[in-house]
Design a protein around this motif. Structure first.
Motif, PDB file in Angstrom:
ATOM      1  N   UNK B 180       0.856  -1.184   0.000  1.00  0.00           N
ATOM      2  CA  UNK B 180       0.000   0.000   0.000  1.00  0.00           C
ATOM      3  C   UNK B 180       0.894   1.236   0.000  1.00  0.00           C
ATOM      4  N   UNK B 439     -17.358   9.921   0.918  1.00  0.00           N
ATOM      5  CA  UNK B 439     -16.736   9.076   1.925  1.00  0.00           C
ATOM      6  C   UNK B 439     -17.007   9.666   3.288  1.00  0.00           C
ATOM      7  N   UNK B 465      -4.337  13.289   4.435  1.00  0.00           N
ATOM      8  CA  UNK B 465      -4.546  12.173   3.525  1.00  0.00           C
ATOM      9  C   UNK B 465      -4.562  12.714   2.103  1.00  0.00           C
ATOM     10  N   UNK B 467      -5.530  11.557  -1.864  1.00  0.00           N
ATOM     11  CA  UNK B 467      -6.123  10.565  -2.741  1.00  0.00           C
ATOM     12  C   UNK B 467      -5.750  10.898  -4.165  1.00  0.00           C
ATOM     13  N   UNK B 477     -10.031   8.709  -6.487  1.00  0.00           N
ATOM     14  CA  UNK B 477     -10.712   7.558  -5.906  1.00  0.00           C
ATOM     15  C   UNK B 477     -10.531   7.617  -4.396  1.00  0.00           C
ATOM     16  N   UNK B 478     -11.644   7.667  -3.706  1.00  0.00           N
ATOM     17  CA  UNK B 478     -11.569   7.869  -2.270  1.00  0.00           C
ATOM     18  C   UNK B 478     -11.488   6.556  -1.497  1.00  0.00           C
ATOM     19  N   UNK B 479     -11.370   5.454  -2.221  1.00  0.00           N
ATOM     20  CA  UNK B 479     -11.384   4.167  -1.526  1.00  0.00           C
ATOM     21  C   UNK B 479     -10.223   4.056  -0.556  1.00  0.00           C
ATOM     22  N   UNK B 480      -9.056   4.283  -1.081  1.00  0.00           N
ATOM     23  CA  UNK B 480      -7.906   4.213  -0.186  1.00  0.00           C
ATOM     24  C   UNK B 480      -6.956   5.337  -0.510  1.00  0.00           C
ATOM     25  N   UNK B 481      -6.365   5.894   0.516  1.00  0.00           N
ATOM     26  CA  UNK B 481      -5.487   7.049   0.278  1.00  0.00           C
ATOM     27  C   UNK B 481      -4.216   6.646  -0.455  1.00  0.00           C
ATOM     28  N   UNK B 484      -0.407   9.143   3.241  1.00  0.00           N
ATOM     29  CA  UNK B 484      -0.854   9.742   4.503  1.00  0.00           C
ATOM     30  C   UNK B 484       0.361  10.257   5.233  1.00  0.00           C
TER      31      UNK B 484
END
Lengths: 697, 653
Positions: B180, B439, B465, B467, B477-481, B484
């Motif tokens: 990630x 989100x 954060x 994105x 896409x706000x699913x995963x940053x 951070x």
């Protein structure tokens, strides 16, 4: 025709004017002429003049025509007037005598002839002439200038003009043309030229030194290519040869070498025989050479005891006398052969040799015998290596050399450049084969099981995930689908190597294209869509049935729900790695936080209600208003509590035209102002301007 | 035999031609085929462990679009000449031929003429819809339109050709397979990148003067920041050269650069102050009081202030005049963002709405209900700035008609909002104003910022954060940053640096400059915003920018609408004009009787005379209207009434 008549008239008038002028002249001339003829008439004349002067006293000059009343001697020729006769007095009439005489006929004729002749036309007015000239000149010049029209038009339409317009194109003259007439004059120039000439630097024409020219000539592209290809080929061949030699050198098989050697010898012999036939002298030389080579070979220590036979004899020598003898003999021969030749007869040589042999032999044999106690390191090593080599080679070598040879042959045949590729390919194949062999060995043990277990693990994990997601909300269905897809993919990909399998777990998150995202969005707001669809349908019905009120009511309701949905749709919370901590917060921050909490607590549905209310008001305000022209009390009773009748109101109500639909009609969460931006509109092109641009200009 | 064609001395032209005609052997330095366009450059290696690249800039790659304009004009004129006078052109060509064909050394140009441009590439930059036919018009207009079209074509070709010069590629950050990227810390990134890029990550520990707000200049070279407790500083952050550092001894709410790095606007407790880069106070604008947020519209030279009193004020910086002061009627304003595409100001309100404002309209252009709670932060995607540049002004109105559509790639406009309901939403600004994604964040984002390439950063407490989307100007896409980062204190200001992969974060502990690979546009326009410009260049640019200033009244929701034809009636136009000017320019001045002497100019007589004139006018009017009525009646009478309807007609079916 008319012009001609006019001209004629004009000419006549001109004539008349002339005659009057003549008369006037006569009048002026008269005193001079009269003074001689008539002295008496002087007094009368004076009297006349006096009268005239008196008459002209009042400012107006009077021209008094004396009336001809009675015949008298004194007839003033000036006072002859045609008055009363009714017709004009003509010149011919004057000439006419009282009696007709023939002598005057000629004069008359002449006169008539003169009259019949047309008078010369009077030149036109100066102004008119000038005008005509101007016109003609204008026409001419405009004609001459009209040929420039297209150019002028073009220049007018051009965005940019650079003066002078007709610019001479910069001509590229070769420098030798420029320098053609130039000669070196100053000593410096001469010196420079001397140097240039000395070095054969071209001064004028070719501008290339002979060397350059030669190089250019030598190096046409084809030639260069060919040469390069040749060089490449040579290099390739050399490298092949070298590689081959190296490989052959490495080959440990004695048999092979023997065969090769024999083949070489045979070849040499054949050549030699051929040479003998063709060129005996050369053959002799060759023979000598061969001999020499043989001698050299023999002189080396190689053949002392390294042959198979010699070795076997060496082993046997310990026990077998015969063998020992044979060995000794062999050694002796070797000695003999390796001895330096002396210019002595052969017999002597032989004798000496035998003697020495006898002296020498025992040492060697003894040595060997002594060595037999312990293991002979040289012998041992040899044996071992042989054995090992055999063991190692047996399974592996037969295919390898074959392959190599094949590859060699291929490589040699193919032109350069591809050799490397081929070699690489072969290496890859070889490595692949090896690996496959290895894996084959490994496979039966655990691969099947591991695969199965891993796939099962994947499945179970996915199941768990899907369950979780199901629990969360319906929105994540899409992901679920995704996951299922990936599961399928994973099953498909099981045949792929094991290394990729850990990846599969991450797939669902990682493989998300834009489309997927959009799909997600669709899912998220599918509810909205569903609700908006009825709205659209409602519109349709509205159009068809013209039942406005019902539809709008329904729409409003749906709008409410819609907006509610929009704002209350649960969106997935973000899984952030770093969750914000509120440890180090300053006082004001805390205060702020408190405020926020309060705000959050009070935030709620009233926001939506307020917004809807606001929107309704906005819609109302933007709608064009109906004009009510009813006057209460007209035609009926009026007063407090009395309203004009509905019929009347209907009659005097001017309904505003239905404006275009609002832009935010289908957007429940938006109020778009319908007010025109006047300031910006001032900069827009108006329709009339556009029309003028397109048609008038 | 000599095969090399060479410039012969005194050789007549004909011979030359013959020589040229003869097929000569190809030389090794000559290309066999026509050179194809530069192929796709090999992409960066993708399979490395931690593929990490921060873009480096080179001055020489400055893409200057304006130069192409000047050269193009001459080409256009040449073209038209060719059409008009083919004979002359031919002559010219004949004269030129020997010169152009042969160079001094006898070698031929292996690539004669300008480089060919593939049609596909040129089409990408073309802004005219060729399928549409030009409206029928008179030759003069027609020729103008043609010239405009040719110009546009040339521009597209030039742009396609000079696309080659945009050599820089955006940076990127890729984790291992399955790793990630959000787990990659700043330290890792700093370790992986080159020294020059690593130097762009730094922390300023300024704990004394409270939470900081910051701003980058348009070129991305300079940074200014202001602490709540009055600390104001400006620096060249690349070289870390401090320009000025002062304490204004007053609470500072916001700070912003004006058009260049030489001027800064500081929203202090009471009034708005303007300082220069030496820290000298130049102006104190008392009409803008209790300002909470500042925005600067660079193309309009407008400084926008949102105040506690609920007023949105537009201050024209070039002339120092307040263009408009609008009452938002929504209480305290402390959330503001500008839309770079159309220079519309977005205000976030405590009732969950976001309103869009233009200085020429007294009410909001649009109001969007975004959140159930109050709006905490608003940010607008920066794409579309190019489109704004392309709106032609003044004389080229006809051209504006020709250019109805911007290329599709620019047509992504997003607004991100975060509210007290802990939601982060991304809205589509292309007319629908619908949320595209949403989100819920653990603690609502207090600050938002979009980068040039569409990365979205959100400050939530002490965490930032970021994105990212799938490519340039795509929906994040706000699913995963993507990244951070935790800071020393709660975030108070957030801004991406233009043309550098850097995110500046102001927080209570000072300033942090984060590395965010792939955030910024890699290629900059050297004439527009050149990070390496000298003082002289800056001054020159300033003059040009002022000359090209866009009037404030042109700000509207759809800037393309300015190129459309306005279809309104003459009456309405007159009315609007009156409204705009505040008076009727065509109105007749009321009759004022001349004063007369000898006691005849008494007030009574004056009034009488006035009355007389008025009555006369009225009479004239009435007479006119009567005449008109009569005319109408006559016309009605003249109309054939047709056959008198008989009583039996009612039975006709």
């Amino acid at each position: 025709m008319q012009a001609a008549e006019m001209n004629a008239m004009r000419a006549a008038e001109g004539l008349l004017a002339l005659s009057q002028q003549e008369e006037l002249v006569d009048l002026q001339d008269y005193p001079l002429s009269a003074s001689e003829d008539e002295g008496d008439s002087d007094g009368e004349r004076k009297h006349q003049k006096l009268l005239e002067s008196i008459g002209s006293l009042d400012g107006k000059k009077r021209w008094k025509l004396a009336e001809r009343s009675e015949a008298s001697l004194k007839v003033s020729e000036f006072n002859v007037s045609s008055e009363g006769s009714g017709e004009k007095l003509l010149l011919s009439d004057l000439l006419e005598p009282a009696k007709t005489s023939s002598s005057l006929a000629a004069v008359k004729k002449q006169l008539s002839r003169v009259k019949s002749k047309k008078a010369v036309e009077l030149p036109l007015n100066k102004q008119e002439v000038e005008r005509i000239n101007r016109e003609v000149a204008f026409n001419k010049t405009s004609q001459t200038l009209s040929k420039w029209d297209p150019i002028v038009l073009k220049n007018r339409q051009a965005e940019q003009l650079v003066f002078p317009l007709e610019k001479e194109p910069a001509s590229f003259v070769p420098i030798e043309h420029v320098f053609g007439s130039w000669k070196a004059r100053t000593p410096l120039e001469q010196e420079i030229f001397n140097i240039l000439y000395k070095n054969k630097q071209p001064v004028t024409d070719p501008l290339l030194t002979p060397m350059e020219k030669a190089s250019l000539k030598a190096m046409s592209l084809e030639e260069a290519k060919m040469r390069r290809a040749e060089l490449q080929r040579a290099r390739a061949l050399q490298s092949y040869y070298e590689a081959k030699a190296r490989r052959e050198k490495k080959i440990k098989s004695k048999k092979y070498h023997k065969i090769v050697k024999k083949g070489k010898v045979k070849k040499a012999l054949k050549e030699f025989e051929q040479l003998q036939k063709v060129n005996p002298a050369a053959a002799l030389e060759e023979l000598e050479k061969i001999e020499k080579a043989r001698m050299m070979e023999r002189m080396s220590l190689k053949h002392q005891n390294s042959g198979k036979w010699a070795k076997s004899k060496a082993i046997m020598a310990k026990y077998d006398l015969e063998a020992r003898q044979a060995m000794q003999e062999q050694l002796a021969k070797n000695k003999e052969l390796t001895q330096k030749l002396q210019v002595v007869s052969e017999s002597e040589e032989e004798e000496k040799g035998t003697e020495e042999e006898e002296l020498l032999v025992p040492d060697a044999v003894n040595e060997i015998q002594m060595c037999t106690d312990g293991p002979n390191p040289w012998m041992l090593r040899n044996c071992n290596s042989d054995a090992k080599g055999e063991i190692q080679k047996d399974p592996e070598q037969p295919p390898e050399p074959m392959v190599q040879e094949v590859s060699e042959s291929e490589e040699e045949e193919k032109p350069g450049g591809e050799e490397e590729v081929l070699l690489q390919e072969f290496e890859e194949r070889r490595s692949l084969r090896k690996s496959s062999e290895l894996s084959k060995n490994a496979e039966p043990v655990g691969s099947q099981k591991t695969k199965d277990s891993s796939s099962q693990e994947v499945l179970s994990e996915l199941k768990a995930l899907t369950q979780k997601l199901n629990q969360k909300n319906c929105q994540s269905k899409k992901q679920n689908v995704n996951l299922v897809k990936t599961v399928l993919q994973g099953q498909r990909e099981e045949c792929a190597p094991e290394e990729e399998e850990p990846l599969l777990l991450q797939r669902p998150e990682r493989v998300q294209t834009l489309e997927d995202l959009e799909d997600l969005d669709h899912e998220e707001y599918s509810q909205i869509r569903e609700l908006s669809r009825p709205v659209l349908e409602g519109e349709r019905t509205e159009r068809t049935t013209d039942n406005q009120t019902d539809a709008s009511k329904g729409k409003k309701k749906e709008q409410m729900i819609d907006l509610q949905n929009l704002l209350t749709t649960k969106s997935p919370s973000v899984k952030s790695l770093a969750v914000p901590t509120a440890i180090e917060e300053l006082e004001d921050e805390e205060e702020k936080h408190q405020k926020q909490i309060i705000k959050e607590a009070f935030a709620g549905d009233d926001v939506i209600r307020d917004f809807l209310k606001e929107k309704k008001e906005a819609v109302k305000a933007s709608k064009p208003k109906d004009v009510d022209l009813t006057l209460p009390g007209w035609g009926e009773w009026g007063g407090i509590g009395l309203k004009p009748s509905a019929k009347k109101r209907r009659r005097f109500l001017i309904k505003a035209p239905e404006g275009p639909p609002r832009k935010d009609k289908n957007l429940p969460n938006v109020i778009i102002s319908e007010k025109r931006n006047i300031q910006a509109a001032a900069h827009q092109v108006r329709l009339r301007e556009l029309m003028t641009a397109c048609s008038v200009s | 035999m000599e095969t090399v064609p060479r410039p012969g001395k005194g050789v007549p032209l004909k011979k030359d031609k013959l020589q040229a005609k003869r097929k000569k052997p190809r030389r090794y330095w000559e290309e066999e085929t026509a050179p194809t366009a530069a192929g796709a450059s090999p992409g960066p290696p993708r399979k490395k462990k931690k593929n990490l690249e921060l873009r480096r800039q080179k001055l020489k790659n400055a893409h200057n679009s304006k130069k192409s304009w000047s050269s193009k004009k001459s080409q256009v004129t040449k073209k038209s000449r060719e059409q008009r006078r083919p004979r002359e052109q031919k002559n010219l060509r004949e004269q030129k031929k020997p010169g152009s064909q042969q160079s001094l050394s006898g070698a031929q140009d292996p690539f004669p003429g300008p480089a060919p441009v593939p049609v596909q590439k040129a089409r990408k930059f073309c802004r005219i819809d060729k399928s549409k036919k030009l409206p029928h018009s008179l030759p003069k207009t027609q020729s103008k339109l043609e010239v405009a079209e040719a110009l546009e074509e040339e521009i597209s070709i030039k742009a396609a050709r000079s696309e080659l010069l945009l050599a820089e590629e955006p940076g990127f950050l890729e984790g291992d397979d399955g790793e990630d990227t959000a787990k990659i810390r700043q330290a890792d990134i700093v370790e992986a990148v080159d020294i020059a890029s690593a130097a762009k990550h730094f922390d300023l520990n300024l704990r004394q003067f409270g939470p900081y707000r910051l701003d980058y200049s348009r070129t991305g070279r300079h940074m200014t920041f202001a602490g709540r407790r009055g600390h104001v500083a400006a620096l060249d952050w690349v070289t870390k050269k401090l320009m000025c550092e002062i304490n204004v001894m007053e609470a500072v709410r916001d700070i912003r650069f004006l058009h260049s790095e030489a001027l800064l606007a500081v929203a202090q407790n009471r009034w708005l102050h303007i300082y220069d880069n030496q820290g000298i106070e130049l102006h104190c604008v008392r009409r803008c009081d209790r300002v909470t947020r500042l925005e600067f519209l660079p193309f309009h030279f407008l400084l926008t202030t949102a105040s506690e009193t609920g007023f949105l004020t537009y201050l024209d910086v070039s002339v120092g005049k307040i263009v408009a002061a609008l009452n938002a009627r929504a209480g305290r304003l402390n959330v503001m963002a500008q839309n770079p595409y159309n220079a519309v100001i977005h205000l976030g309100h405590s009732n969950g709405t976001v309103s869009l404002w233009s200085p020429s309209v007294q009410e909001p252009l649009a109001k969007i209900l975004c959140h159930r709670g109050g709006v905490q932060a608003v940010a607008v995607d920066s794409t579309g700035t190019l489109a704004l540049n392309c709106v032609p002004q003044g004389g080229l109105r006809l051209m504006a008609i020709l250019l109805p559509q911007p290329p599709k790639c620019w047509d992504h406009r997003y607004m991100a909002t975060s509210g007290l309901d802990h939601q982060l939403k991304v809205f589509d600004l292309r007319g629908t104003y619908q949320p595209l994604s949403a989100r819920t964040l653990p603690l609502g984002a207090g600050h938002l910022a979009f980068s040039q390439r569409g990365l979205l950063a959100a400050g939530m407490g002490d965490v930032v954060n970021i994105w990212t989307g799938q490519g340039k100007a795509t929906l994040p896409a706000l699913e995963r940053p993507y990244l951070t980062h935790r800071l020393a204190g709660p975030v108070h200001g957030l801004q991406f640096c233009p043309f550098e992969d850097v995110l500046g974060v102001g927080h209570s502990g000072g300033i942090t400059s984060m590395l965010v690979p792939g955030a910024a546009e890699p290629n900059f326009d050297g004439l527009e915003s050149n990070p390496y410009r000298s003082r002289k260049q800056r001054q020159e640019w300033e003059v040009k920018a002022l000359l090209e200033k866009v009037p404030a009244e042109l700000i509207c929701l759809n800037p393309r609408a300015l190129a459309e034809v306005d279809v309104i009636s003459l009456e309405q136009r007159k009315k609007e004009r009156m409204e705009r000017l505040g008076y009727d320019p065509e109105a007749k001045a009321p009759f004022q009787p001349k004063p007369k002497r000898k006691g005849r100019s008494s007030t009574g007589s004056m009034v009488k005379r006035k009355k007389k004139v008025l009555e006369q006018e009225h009479r004239d009017k009435v007479r006119q209207s009567l005449e008109e009525q009569q005319k109408q009646q006559k016309q009605q009478k003249a109309k054939p009434t047709g056959v008198q309807p008989s009583a039996l007609d009612r039975f006709v079916r």
